[in-house]
Design a protein around this motif. Structure first.
Motif, PDB file in Angstrom:
ATOM      1  N   LEU A  10       0.849  -1.179   0.000  1.00 25.04           N
ATOM      2  CA  LEU A  10       0.000   0.000   0.000  1.00 25.04           C
ATOM      3  C   LEU A  10       0.890   1.236   0.000  1.00 25.04           C
ATOM      4  N   VAL A  11       0.653   2.101  -0.961  1.00 23.65           N
ATOM      5  CA  VAL A  11       1.394   3.355  -1.047  1.00 23.65           C
ATOM      6  C   VAL A  11       0.377   4.483  -0.913  1.00 23.65           C
ATOM      7  N   ASN A  12       0.514   5.280   0.120  1.00 23.14           N
ATOM      8  CA  ASN A  12      -0.424   6.371   0.376  1.00 23.14           C
ATOM      9  C   ASN A  12       0.132   7.670  -0.183  1.00 23.14           C
ATOM     10  N   ARG A  13      -0.656   8.318  -1.028  1.00 27.70           N
ATOM     11  CA  ARG A  13      -0.262   9.601  -1.601  1.00 27.70           C
ATOM     12  C   ARG A  13      -1.343  10.630  -1.315  1.00 27.70           C
ATOM     13  N   GLY A  14      -1.766  10.715  -0.057  1.00 28.51           N
ATOM     14  CA  GLY A  14      -2.802  11.662   0.326  1.00 28.51           C
ATOM     15  C   GLY A  14      -2.245  13.064   0.491  1.00 28.51           C
ATOM     16  N   TYR A  15      -3.076  14.029   0.184  1.00 26.75           N
ATOM     17  CA  TYR A  15      -2.702  15.436   0.310  1.00 26.75           C
ATOM     18  C   TYR A  15      -3.820  16.147   1.061  1.00 26.75           C
ATOM     19  N   TRP A  22      -6.299  21.572  -7.344  1.00 26.58           N
ATOM     20  CA  TRP A  22      -4.874  21.464  -7.007  1.00 26.58           C
ATOM     21  C   TRP A  22      -4.326  20.084  -7.375  1.00 26.58           C
ATOM     22  N   VAL A  23      -5.127  19.032  -7.161  1.00 27.48           N
ATOM     23  CA  VAL A  23      -4.694  17.681  -7.539  1.00 27.48           C
ATOM     24  C   VAL A  23      -4.508  17.594  -9.050  1.00 27.48           C
ATOM     25  N   LEU A  24      -5.455  18.129  -9.801  1.00 27.12           N
ATOM     26  CA  LEU A  24      -5.359  18.089 -11.261  1.00 27.12           C
ATOM     27  C   LEU A  24      -4.102  18.801 -11.750  1.00 27.12           C
ATOM     28  N   ALA A  73     -11.117  14.548 -15.641  1.00 27.98           N
ATOM     29  CA  ALA A  73      -9.741  14.704 -16.132  1.00 27.98           C
ATOM     30  C   ALA A  73      -8.760  13.899 -15.279  1.00 27.98           C
ATOM     31  N   ILE A  74      -8.969  13.893 -13.975  1.00 26.10           N
ATOM     32  CA  ILE A  74      -8.091  13.123 -13.073  1.00 26.10           C
ATOM     33  C   ILE A  74      -8.221  11.636 -13.369  1.00 26.10           C
TER      34      ILE A  74
END
Length: 141
Positions: A10-15, A22-24, A73-74
């Protein structure tokens, strides 16, 4: 589930605090980091909407029409980067208005969340998930 127990990392890339805009904007810089490992990715979770749904005067607010477009788009970028992965789309959580207002008051700030607004963004996630549910490659939670 036993199906993936001790078989996947599991790799967490939460922001925390980010919105879909901002994510896009950041996604094209984040995805190349995966390189050849992207082909091994089996699941990608996408949990957006809680910050987008804040009141219009708040800096994190993203209008509902833009939010839907950003999600599409994401998802498109995630599908291109992780072609074998299933997408797990999470709706924004319900808002406990009283608890949130008390928390913000302790910070000397006003509340900017409402359950009605969050509900609209949760429905937008469901709508976009239904659009992308073909072949069971998108799962809605």
């Amino acid at each position: 589930s036993d199906r993936y127990s001790r078989k996947l990392d599991l790799v967490n890339r939460g922001y925390g605090g980010w919105n879909s805009r901002w994510v896009l904007r950041a996604l094209p810089h984040l995805l190349p980091r995966w390189g050849p490992d992207a082909a091994q990715c089996r699941w990608v979770t996408l949990w957006l909407g809680a910050n987008d749904a804040v009141d219009e005067w708040a800096k994190q607010h993203v209008p509902l029409v833009e939010f839907r477009a950003n999600l599409r788009a994401i998802i498109s970028q995630l599908r291109a980067a992780f072609p074998e992965a299933k997408l797990l789309l999470l709706t924004p959580p319900p808002c406990d208005t009283d608890a949130w207002a008390a928390h913000r008051l302790r910070q000397g700030k006003s509340s900017e969340r409402s359950p009605q607004q969050v509900g609209l963004y949760a429905e937008a996630v469901r709508e976009v998930a239904r659009e992308h549910a073909g072949g069971e490659s998108a799962v809605l939670v």
